[in-house]
Design an enzyme around this catalytic site. Structure first.
Site, PDB file in Angstrom:
ATOM      1  N   GLU A  46       0.850  -1.194   0.000  1.00 52.64           N
ATOM      2  CA  GLU A  46       0.000   0.000   0.000  1.00 52.64           C
ATOM      3  C   GLU A  46       0.878   1.233   0.000  1.00 52.64           C
ATOM      4  O   GLU A  46       1.714   1.406   0.898  1.00 52.64           O
ATOM      5  CB  GLU A  46      -0.877  -0.004   1.253  1.00 52.64           C
ATOM      6  CG  GLU A  46      -2.289  -0.438   0.961  1.00 52.64           C
ATOM      7  CD  GLU A  46      -3.213   0.043   2.049  1.00 52.64           C
ATOM      8  OE1 GLU A  46      -3.757   1.153   1.911  1.00 52.64           O
ATOM      9  OE2 GLU A  46      -3.344  -0.699   3.028  1.00 52.64           O
ATOM     10  N   ASP A  75       9.732   5.366  -7.008  1.00 49.46           N
ATOM     11  CA  ASP A  75       8.407   5.988  -7.019  1.00 49.46           C
ATOM     12  C   ASP A  75       8.540   7.256  -7.835  1.00 49.46           C
ATOM     13  O   ASP A  75       9.425   8.082  -7.588  1.00 49.46           O
ATOM     14  CB  ASP A  75       7.877   6.276  -5.620  1.00 49.46           C
ATOM     15  CG  ASP A  75       6.357   6.389  -5.657  1.00 49.46           C
ATOM     16  OD1 ASP A  75       5.695   5.378  -5.941  1.00 49.46           O
ATOM     17  OD2 ASP A  75       5.824   7.494  -5.437  1.00 49.46           O
ATOM     18  N   ASP A 163       4.766   9.514 -21.487  1.00 48.93           N
ATOM     19  CA  ASP A 163       5.803   9.975 -22.426  1.00 48.93           C
ATOM     20  C   ASP A 163       5.248  10.618 -23.706  1.00 48.93           C
ATOM     21  O   ASP A 163       5.812  11.614 -24.177  1.00 48.93           O
ATOM     22  CB  ASP A 163       6.746   8.821 -22.791  1.00 48.93           C
ATOM     23  CG  ASP A 163       7.780   8.559 -21.695  1.00 48.93           C
ATOM     24  OD1 ASP A 163       7.965   9.433 -20.832  1.00 48.93           O
ATOM     25  OD2 ASP A 163       8.384   7.474 -21.711  1.00 48.93           O
ATOM     26  N   HIS A 188      14.294  11.980 -15.460  1.00 48.40           N
ATOM     27  CA  HIS A 188      14.239  11.936 -13.991  1.00 48.40           C
ATOM     28  C   HIS A 188      14.822  10.619 -13.470  1.00 48.40           C
ATOM     29  O   HIS A 188      15.605  10.597 -12.536  1.00 48.40           O
ATOM     30  CB  HIS A 188      12.781  12.103 -13.552  1.00 48.40           C
ATOM     31  CG  HIS A 188      11.809  11.158 -14.206  1.00 48.40           C
ATOM     32  ND1 HIS A 188      11.814  10.906 -15.564  1.00 48.40           N
ATOM     33  CD2 HIS A 188      10.831  10.363 -13.700  1.00 48.40           C
ATOM     34  CE1 HIS A 188      10.881  10.027 -15.858  1.00 48.40           C
ATOM     35  NE2 HIS A 188      10.270   9.681 -14.731  1.00 48.40           N
ATOM     36  N   ARG A 189      14.490   9.506 -14.128  1.00 51.20           N
ATOM     37  CA  ARG A 189      14.975   8.192 -13.666  1.00 51.20           C
ATOM     38  C   ARG A 189      16.471   8.051 -13.965  1.00 51.20           C
ATOM     39  O   ARG A 189      17.233   7.590 -13.117  1.00 51.20           O
ATOM     40  CB  ARG A 189      14.178   7.083 -14.362  1.00 51.20           C
ATOM     41  CG  ARG A 189      14.543   5.675 -13.925  1.00 51.20           C
ATOM     42  CD  ARG A 189      13.485   4.668 -14.334  1.00 51.20           C
ATOM     43  NE  ARG A 189      12.195   5.038 -13.744  1.00 51.20           N
ATOM     44  CZ  ARG A 189      11.201   5.651 -14.410  1.00 51.20           C
ATOM     45  NH1 ARG A 189      11.317   5.914 -15.700  1.00 51.20           N
ATOM     46  NH2 ARG A 189      10.097   5.988 -13.782  1.00 51.20           N
TER      47      ARG A 189
HETATM   48  P1  ITT Z   1       5.597   0.252  -9.224  1.00 51.40           P
HETATM   49  O1  ITT Z   1       4.966   0.943  -8.031  1.00 51.40           O
HETATM   50  O2  ITT Z   1       5.387  -1.226  -9.233  1.00 51.40           O
HETATM   51  O3  ITT Z   1       7.032   0.657  -9.422  1.00 51.40           O
HETATM   52  P2  ITT Z   1       3.865   2.008 -10.752  1.00 51.40           P
HETATM   53  O4  ITT Z   1       3.662   2.228 -12.206  1.00 51.40           O
HETATM   54  O5  ITT Z   1       2.654   1.817  -9.889  1.00 51.40           O
HETATM   55  O6  ITT Z   1       4.860   0.752 -10.575  1.00 51.40           O
HETATM   56  P3  ITT Z   1       4.444   4.530  -9.467  1.00 51.40           P
HETATM   57  O7  ITT Z   1       3.460   4.380  -8.357  1.00 51.40           O
HETATM   58  O8  ITT Z   1       5.803   5.093  -9.152  1.00 51.40           O
HETATM   59  O9  ITT Z   1       4.763   3.153 -10.178  1.00 51.40           O
HETATM   60  O10 ITT Z   1       3.748   5.401 -10.611  1.00 51.40           O
HETATM   61  C1  ITT Z   1       4.536   5.931 -11.621  1.00 51.40           C
HETATM   62  C2  ITT Z   1       3.646   6.436 -12.746  1.00 51.40           C
HETATM   63  O11 ITT Z   1       4.141   7.697 -13.199  1.00 51.40           O
HETATM   64  C3  ITT Z   1       3.744   5.489 -13.920  1.00 51.40           C
HETATM   65  O12 ITT Z   1       2.732   4.503 -13.861  1.00 51.40           O
HETATM   66  C4  ITT Z   1       3.601   6.441 -15.103  1.00 51.40           C
HETATM   67  O13 ITT Z   1       2.253   6.700 -15.332  1.00 51.40           O
HETATM   68  C5  ITT Z   1       4.255   7.710 -14.584  1.00 51.40           C
HETATM   69  N1  ITT Z   1       5.688   7.741 -14.956  1.00 51.40           N
HETATM   70  C6  ITT Z   1       6.769   7.574 -14.153  1.00 51.40           C
HETATM   71  N2  ITT Z   1       7.913   7.627 -14.849  1.00 51.40           N
HETATM   72  C7  ITT Z   1       7.553   7.826 -16.138  1.00 51.40           C
HETATM   73  C8  ITT Z   1       8.270   7.957 -17.343  1.00 51.40           C
HETATM   74  O14 ITT Z   1       9.590   7.829 -17.391  1.00 51.40           O
HETATM   75  N3  ITT Z   1       7.582   8.168 -18.467  1.00 51.40           N
HETATM   76  C9  ITT Z   1       6.233   8.271 -18.455  1.00 51.40           C
HETATM   77  N4  ITT Z   1       5.472   8.134 -17.368  1.00 51.40           N
HETATM   78  C10 ITT Z   1       6.131   7.918 -16.206  1.00 51.40           C
END
Ligand code: ITT
Length: 201
Positions: A46, A75, A163, A188-189
Site C-alpha cells: 500500500e 516511485d 511519455d 528523472h529516472r
Molecule cells: P511500481 O509501483 O510497481 O514501481 P507504478 O507504475 O505503480 O509501478 P508509481 O506508483 O511510481 O509506479 O507510478 C509511476 C507512474 O508515473 C507510472 O505509472 C507512469 O504513469 C508515470 N511515470 C513515471 N515515470 C515515467 C516515465 O519515465 N515516463 C512516463 N510516465 C512515467
C-alpha cells in the site's frame, strides 16, 4: 561467481515494465544482476506515503522483507504546478484504474484543455530508495527531475506512461520520440540512477 552470491545482485521492486526496461538498460551493462518481482509471490504494497520518497522507501522495505535481497524501488510521476501538482504521487492511477496510461493521458489533456504556455509546464520526478535489508537504518536515496511541457496531443509511441504527451525542455520531440539512450541520459529516472550508483560502489 553465481548470480545467487554476486554482491551486485538486487531485487528491482517494481511491477512496471517500462521502469524495468529502463533500469535494465542502464544497470545491466554495469554488471548489476537485476532480479524481478515476478519471481516471487509478494503481497501488494500500500503506497500510503505523501511523497515520492516515502513511497519508494515503503516499496523497497516491503520487497526486501519478502525476499531477503537488497531491494531498489522507484516511485515516480508527473507534476503539473498549474494543477497544484497533479497527477503527482497518484500518476499511475490518475484516471482511476492503476496503470491505465491512455486514460491517465486523456484525463490530463482534459484538465489542461484551456491551459496555454507556461500553464502547461510540468516535470517528471523520480525518487529511488535502496535498502540492503528490510530494516536498513541507512537507506540510499536518490532523486531526479526532468522539466518540460505537456503537449496538446499524443506524439510518438516509444517509452511508457505519459511519455507521448511530455515534451522535454529544449526539444521539439515528445519523450516517446526519444531514443531509449537519450531518454535514459536526460530523464528523472536516468538522473536519479546516476546519483544512486556512486553510493552503491
Ligand atoms: P511500481 O509501483 O510497481 O514501481 P507504478 O507504475 O505503480 O509501478 P508509481 O506508483 O511510481 O509506479 O507510478 C509511476 C507512474 O508515473 C507510472 O505509472 C507512469 O504513469 C508515470 N511515470 C513515471 N515515470 C515515467 C516515465 O519515465 N515516463 C512516463 N510516465 C512515467
Amino acid at each position: 561467481m553465481s548470480t545467487e552470491t554476486s554482491n551486485k545482485t538486487f531485487l528491482l521492486a517494481t511491477g512496471n515494465r517500462g521502469k524495468q526496461r529502463e533500469f535494465a538498460q542502464v544497470m545491466a551493462p554495469l554488471g548489476w544482476q537485476l532480479r524481478g518481482l515476478h519471481e516471487f509471490d509478494l503481497p501488494e504494497v500500500e503506497e500510503t506515503g505523501l511523497s515520492f520518497v516515502e513511497n519508494a522507501l515503503l516499496k523497497a522495505r516491503a520487497a526486501s522483507a519478502g525476499t531477503n535481497l537488497p531491494a531498489l524501488a522507484d516511485d515516480s510521476g508527473l507534476v503539473v504546478p498549474f494543477l497544484n501538482g497533479e497527477p503527482g504521487i497518484y500518476s499511475a492511477r490518475y484516471a482511476g484504474k492503476h496503470g491505465d496510461s491512455e486514460g491517465n493521458m486523456q484525463r490530463l489533456l482534459e484538465r489542461l484543455a484551456d491551459a496555454e504556455g507556461e500553464q502547461r509546464a510540468a516535470y517528471f520526478y523520480c525518487a529511488l530508495a535502496w535498502v540492503d535489508h528490510a530494516e536498513d537504518p541507512t537507506p540510499k536515496l536518490a532523486l531526479g527531475r526532468w522539466s518540460g511541457h505537456i503537449l496538446k496531443a499524443r506524439q510518438g509511441d516509444g517509452g511508457f506512461g505519459y511519455d507521448p504527451i511530455f515534451q522535454p525542455l529544449g526539444d521539439t520531440r515528445s519523450a516517446a520520440e526519444l531514443l531509449p539512450e537519450e531518454k535514459n541520459r536526460l530523464s528523472h529516472r536516468g538522473l536519479a540512477i546516476a546519483e544512486l550508483l556512486p553510493q552503491l560502489a
